[in-house]
Design an enzyme around this catalytic site. Structure first.
Site, short mmCIF file in Angstrom:
data_model
loop_
_atom_site.label_atom_id
_atom_site.label_comp_id
_atom_site.label_asym_id
_atom_site.label_seq_id
_atom_site.Cartn_x
_atom_site.Cartn_y
_atom_site.Cartn_z
N ASP A 18 0.83 -1.20 0.00
CA ASP A 18 0.00 0.00 0.00
C ASP A 18 0.87 1.26 0.00
O ASP A 18 1.99 1.25 0.52
CB ASP A 18 -0.90 -0.03 1.24
CG ASP A 18 -2.05 0.97 1.13
OD1 ASP A 18 -2.29 1.49 0.03
OD2 ASP A 18 -2.70 1.22 2.16
N ASN A 66 -10.42 -2.84 -6.38
CA ASN A 66 -9.64 -1.93 -7.24
C ASN A 66 -10.28 -1.71 -8.62
O ASN A 66 -9.94 -0.76 -9.32
CB ASN A 66 -8.20 -2.42 -7.42
CG ASN A 66 -7.32 -2.23 -6.20
OD1 ASN A 66 -6.35 -2.96 -5.99
ND2 ASN A 66 -7.65 -1.24 -5.37
#
Ligand code: FPP
Length: 247
Positions: A18, A66
């Site tokens: 991340d 996503n």
């Protein structure tokens, strides 16, 4: 080996990579530059895990959530995936690294999907380390799809309800034959599991670092491994019970 105890290395390390977007923003670059830089971190970590003797490494490269990102970012990530596969195949073969993929792979664009399957097939004989890419992956989605397959098997009398257990259910997950992660690393300082390996992480040790993924390198990995080795995993037992266990 940098103070690490070889016998107590995690067998399986999973990583939530991340912070690519924040890394880019800090440098006034666009988010895609962050992902491009993220690939360098991927290369460094795969090489380091292989050198250290970690047997399984799972990278959360694209979550099912996503797909809600802007189209240009999705296309860039899929393009990067293809570039990574193309550029790393020789490296994988040379270093005896087997590639596997988990997730709803059928939802990937055809060219990315085909290149992925081809790379997986070309590396099936490799056995020094398994690199698992989680792509279009969601933990809840994986469990639902496992339940669907289980119900089909039950209907076809391949399994009876009383045979469904914590030992047999994982055979229906996409991580069949992969041991549960011992250590989860999450970069960029967020304390969340984000729908990653929900079933598999029941006893996983979690390590969070503020380092943004594009900056993550071998030293950061070693720090996480040292931290892991300082912990005592009790699996519900008391420390006294553990002390009496052989090995
Ligand atoms: C999270 O950063 C990262 C991703 C959604 C994608 C991870 C992908 C890569 C590292 C490159 C592709 C990987 C392979 C294996 C080919 P973010 O964009 O959520 O960052 P932010 O939270 O700072 O915005």
């Amino acid at each position: 080996m940098e103070g690490l105890i070889k016998e107590r290395l995690p067998r399986h390390v999973a990583i939530i990579m991340d912070g690519n977007g924040r890394w880019a923003r800090q440098k006034s670059l666009n988010r895609i530059e962050g992902h491009i830089k993220g690939i360098e971190a991927v290369r460094a970590v795969v090489t380091s895990c292989r050198e250290l003797g970690i047997k399984f490494l799972t990278l959360y490269a694209f979550s099912i959530e996503n797909w809600r990102r802007p189209g240009n970012e999705i296309s860039a990530l899929m393009g990067l995936l293809q570039r990574y596969l193309r550029e790393e195949l020789d490296e994988m073969l040379e270093n005896n690294i087997r590639l596997k993929a988990i997730g709803d792979l059928d939802s990937l664009p055809r060219d990315a999907h085909d290149m992925l399957i081809e790379t997986v097939e070309k590396t099936t004989h490799c056995d020094a380390m398994v690199l698992i890419l989680a792509l279009s992956y969601g933990g809840r989605d994986e469990i639902i799809r496992a339940v669907r397959r289980l119900i089909v098997d039950a209907k076809n009398k391949k399994i009876r309800p009383d045979q469904i257990s914590e030992e047999t259910f994982p055979n229906y997950l996409s991580t069949k034959d992969i041991p549960d992660p011992d250590l989860l690393i999450r970069t960029s300082g967020e304390y969340r599991i984000s729908n990653f390996l929900l079933w598999q992480m029941a006893y996983t040790e979690i390590y969070v670092t503020k380092t943004l993924w594009p900056d993550f390198r071998k030293e950061d990995l070693i720090k996480a491994l040292l931290n892991y080795q300082r912990r005592q995993r009790r699996f519900g037992l008391t420390s006294e019970q553990l002390a009496m266990e052989p090995g």
